[in-house]
Motif scaffolding. Sequence first.
Motif, PDB file in Angstrom:
ATOM      1  N   LEU A  49     -30.550  16.989  13.737  1.00  0.00           N
ATOM      2  CA  LEU A  49     -30.041  17.841  12.665  1.00  0.00           C
ATOM      3  C   LEU A  49     -29.037  18.840  13.225  1.00  0.00           C
ATOM      4  CD1 LEU A  49     -30.049  18.832   9.749  1.00  0.00           C
ATOM      5  CD2 LEU A  49     -32.037  20.260  10.308  1.00  0.00           C
ATOM      6  N   PHE A  50     -29.398  19.428  14.347  1.00  0.00           N
ATOM      7  CA  PHE A  50     -28.518  20.385  14.996  1.00  0.00           C
ATOM      8  C   PHE A  50     -27.227  19.699  15.444  1.00  0.00           C
ATOM      9  CE2 PHE A  50     -27.266  22.638  18.932  1.00  0.00           C
ATOM     10  CZ  PHE A  50     -27.027  23.887  18.395  1.00  0.00           C
ATOM     11  N   ALA A  51     -27.364  18.522  16.074  1.00  0.00           N
ATOM     12  CA  ALA A  51     -26.195  17.794  16.576  1.00  0.00           C
ATOM     13  C   ALA A  51     -25.257  17.411  15.440  1.00  0.00           C
ATOM     14  CB  ALA A  51     -26.651  16.553  17.335  1.00  0.00           C
ATOM     15  N   LYS A  52     -25.815  17.025  14.294  1.00  0.00           N
ATOM     16  CA  LYS A  52     -24.974  16.606  13.170  1.00  0.00           C
ATOM     17  C   LYS A  52     -24.176  17.777  12.602  1.00  0.00           C
ATOM     18  CE  LYS A  52     -27.141  12.312  11.766  1.00  0.00           C
ATOM     19  NZ  LYS A  52     -27.740  11.515  10.701  1.00  0.00           N
ATOM     20  N   ASP A  83     -27.051   7.255  15.225  1.00  0.00           N
ATOM     21  CA  ASP A  83     -25.604   7.066  15.079  1.00  0.00           C
ATOM     22  C   ASP A  83     -24.773   8.104  15.834  1.00  0.00           C
ATOM     23  OD1 ASP A  83     -25.975   4.861  13.384  1.00  0.00           O
ATOM     24  OD2 ASP A  83     -26.217   6.181  11.648  1.00  0.00           O
ATOM     25  N   ILE A  84     -25.376   8.710  16.829  1.00  0.00           N
ATOM     26  CA  ILE A  84     -24.646   9.645  17.687  1.00  0.00           C
ATOM     27  C   ILE A  84     -24.800   9.189  19.135  1.00  0.00           C
ATOM     28  CG2 ILE A  84     -24.466  12.024  18.536  1.00  0.00           C
ATOM     29  CD1 ILE A  84     -25.543  12.967  15.857  1.00  0.00           C
ATOM     30  N   SER A  85     -23.699   9.142  19.846  1.00  0.00           N
ATOM     31  CA  SER A  85     -23.731   8.819  21.270  1.00  0.00           C
ATOM     32  C   SER A  85     -23.821  10.124  22.058  1.00  0.00           C
ATOM     33  CB  SER A  85     -22.469   8.044  21.673  1.00  0.00           C
ATOM     34  OG  SER A  85     -22.429   7.859  23.065  1.00  0.00           O
ATOM     35  N   TYR A  86     -24.935  10.319  22.751  1.00  0.00           N
ATOM     36  CA  TYR A  86     -25.157  11.545  23.524  1.00  0.00           C
ATOM     37  C   TYR A  86     -24.809  11.322  24.990  1.00  0.00           C
ATOM     38  CZ  TYR A  86     -27.860  13.414  19.587  1.00  0.00           C
ATOM     39  OH  TYR A  86     -28.255  13.869  18.357  1.00  0.00           O
ATOM     40  N   GLU A 145     -19.732   9.086  16.632  1.00  0.00           N
ATOM     41  CA  GLU A 145     -19.476  10.415  17.172  1.00  0.00           C
ATOM     42  C   GLU A 145     -20.174  10.589  18.515  1.00  0.00           C
ATOM     43  OE1 GLU A 145     -17.464  12.562  16.046  1.00  0.00           O
ATOM     44  OE2 GLU A 145     -17.011  11.693  14.090  1.00  0.00           O
ATOM     45  N   GLN A 146     -19.555  11.408  19.362  1.00  0.00           N
ATOM     46  CA  GLN A 146     -20.114  11.648  20.690  1.00  0.00           C
ATOM     47  C   GLN A 146     -20.415  13.133  20.858  1.00  0.00           C
ATOM     48  OE1 GLN A 146     -17.885  11.434  24.692  1.00  0.00           O
ATOM     49  NE2 GLN A 146     -18.844   9.415  24.540  1.00  0.00           N
ATOM     50  N   VAL A 147     -21.582  13.421  21.445  1.00  0.00           N
ATOM     51  CA  VAL A 147     -22.002  14.797  21.710  1.00  0.00           C
ATOM     52  C   VAL A 147     -22.417  14.899  23.166  1.00  0.00           C
ATOM     53  CG1 VAL A 147     -23.734  16.578  21.249  1.00  0.00           C
ATOM     54  CG2 VAL A 147     -22.754  15.280  19.350  1.00  0.00           C
ATOM     55  N   LYS A 148     -21.860  15.889  23.850  1.00  0.00           N
ATOM     56  CA  LYS A 148     -22.259  16.137  25.237  1.00  0.00           C
ATOM     57  C   LYS A 148     -23.230  17.303  25.248  1.00  0.00           C
ATOM     58  CE  LYS A 148     -19.535  15.466  28.687  1.00  0.00           C
ATOM     59  NZ  LYS A 148     -18.438  15.533  29.677  1.00  0.00           N
TER      60      LYS A 148
END
Length: 758
Positions: free
Chosen positions: A163-166, A63-66, A2-5
């Motif tokens: 936690l917030f990003a997930k 496991d998150i691509s920021y 998953e990707q988060v900007k």
Amino acid sequence: MEQVKVSVLELVEFVHREGSIDLRFQARSSMTIGTRLHQFLQKGYKEGDEKEVFLKGEITSADISYIVEGRCDGIIYDEGRVTIDEIKSTARDLSDIEKGARVHWAQAECYAYLLAKEKNLAGLDVQLTYIQIDTEQVKVLKKTYTVNELEEIIRNTLLAFTLFAKVIVNNRKKYQDSVPAVSFPYPAFRKGQKQLAGAVYKTIREEKSLYANAPTGTGKTISTLFPTIKATGGGGAEKWFYLTAKTITRTVAEEAIALLENEGLHHTSVTITAKDKICFKEETKCQKEYCEFADGYYDRINGALIDILSHELSMTRDVIERYALKHKVCPFEFSIDLSYLTDGVICDYNYIFDPKVSLKRLTDDSKKKTVLLVDESHNLVNRGREMFSASLTKSSFLSVKKLYKENQALSKSINMVNKHFLTMKKAMNGEGECKKEMDQGFTEDIEAFVETAEKCLGEPGKDWSQSFLQLYFDSLSFIRISRLYSSEHRFVLHSSDHDLRVKLFCIDPSKLLAAITKPYHSSVFFSATLHPFSYYFQQLGGRDGDYRFLIPSPFEKEQWKVEIDPISTRYRDRERTLPRIVQSIEDAFLKNKGHFLVFFSSYSYMREAYEELKKHSLEAEFLMQEPDMDEREREAFLECFQPDEERRIIGLAVLGGIFSEGIDLKGDRLNGVIIVGVGLPQIGLEQDIMKEFYSEQGKDGFDYAYVYPGLNKVFQSGGRLIRSEEDSGVLRLIDDRYVSRKYNAMLPDEWTPFEIIR
């Protein structure tokens, strides 16, 4: 993966912010001093140094691509050393700043890491440059980092953010997975509804703008939200704002979202309610000493955000209030923070368009992925004029001066402003005056007052009056609008016996509206009364290449019984014609069944008619709109219109008021509408300024300033009558101008043919 900007500022504020909301200290961080001091320090950079540098990088954690991005204040190059410079203006004494705030270091460290990775640097320096706003003294705190140290810092920051990003990632995935299966929530489309939905979908997919005139009964709310959600669920656009002018239309949007959730949509949305309406306290006083929901807000808000986003989809006012009480946070600021995190936002126009209160953390990149849905967009023309205008009065400055005579700096700055007021008043001829050029000297005096006021607000232990705070914010607004001042503005003076009002008056908001919507993915402007269409298309900032969409009414003409009674309602004739007008109202009421709404151009005209109507002994209960009715009073008024009642209701209301649009009295709750007059705005200085402005542009100035705005109120009020396929009723228009060729040509198609009462 998953990707988060996320922006650097959002990231570090989430992890490191703490403390309280305080309106006084929010004022201290305004653009006036902060921007000037930033620019002052940046001018001291030497050749080769950089300022306002955009940085971006990708970092994987848990496991998150920021995608982390932001704009640093400066990059300084000195004998082979590279330094990230983060500038902070402060009201504190510099001797009290020993280590620097952790959130400030975190922000600069993130920029440093992004720059190090971009330029393949082994290490670099980071400095916090604090500048004291009163003395303009500077204190620099400096640290040196290796790239490995910076990487560890940013990874730890991201871990705290995980936690917030997930929660965000989980909601986003459920949203995207749910969209394909969501179907239209009704068995069939109404006439024109499918075409409108298709036009909205096409507009968003092609990243265009749409201007749609969709008459009452089209089902505009679901016809715009459904295709928007379909279009934003699969890449490209990712977010939407549903913008309204009235509370009732926000409620309709919430109901449409609930229908789609019943169809299986997993989608987060928040409704922003005005601060003065949602505030838990008796006074809306955002100071930590007064409000426990402001005190320590930033210590508790992250938990509140994670909680509500983990358990709720539609975050309406009731939901916001429940979680705000649970976590002891300000409900208004809570909803603002949520607006950056949800898939959709339902709110007033001003959160996007108003320079004073628009959402400041919406980045250009997020705008590119956001769709604007502008409901009842005919209202945005006048609201745009108001939002891009600003005014100040001489009396408000003198009132504040009386309160703080002992404050020499404040008194001196107010004296300078007052001196300018007196000079302008002395030079006036008459009560009103209009100039094309803004008085630059006056604006500079206001800027000086704002700087002085901001310094006062930073004084510890002072409890400043609401009148002072209001004057500060009004002056700040004046400065903001002065920076937007253009050939579409006028510098207007209005004098009374003991006061002078100065206004930066926006005549034509179209260019400013277009500039605001330009960065967004798509904009959809829709209303039942974008009529005349060419007028609203121009006023709302329409451009070549934008889509235009007009559909006929979904209702049959036979549902309408339209009558015109050609009696003059011009001001000069009112006393003479009032008995005939009242007789016409009585005639329509007696010849038809059920409940009626009668609309007038002003409260005084309505009251005069009411006094006459009382003499006619009609078997009806009269209800009258009052100025400043609250929601409870408004609902009580409408609740009286019930079907199958023995008593009949005649409601008296004002054109352009709270009962002229956004209400649904279906079936036998409303059987007749009478409109007295053509709704022309009252003749005045500003309307005449508009008339002259548009005449100079080769348009019909009188139509632009008076006729079109008046008729829109007529169309909105008349639209209350037929709300569904089962409705029928009588619409009587009382004014001799309706039988003229000009007014005839502008009547909606569904209002023709009509009967002329002889």
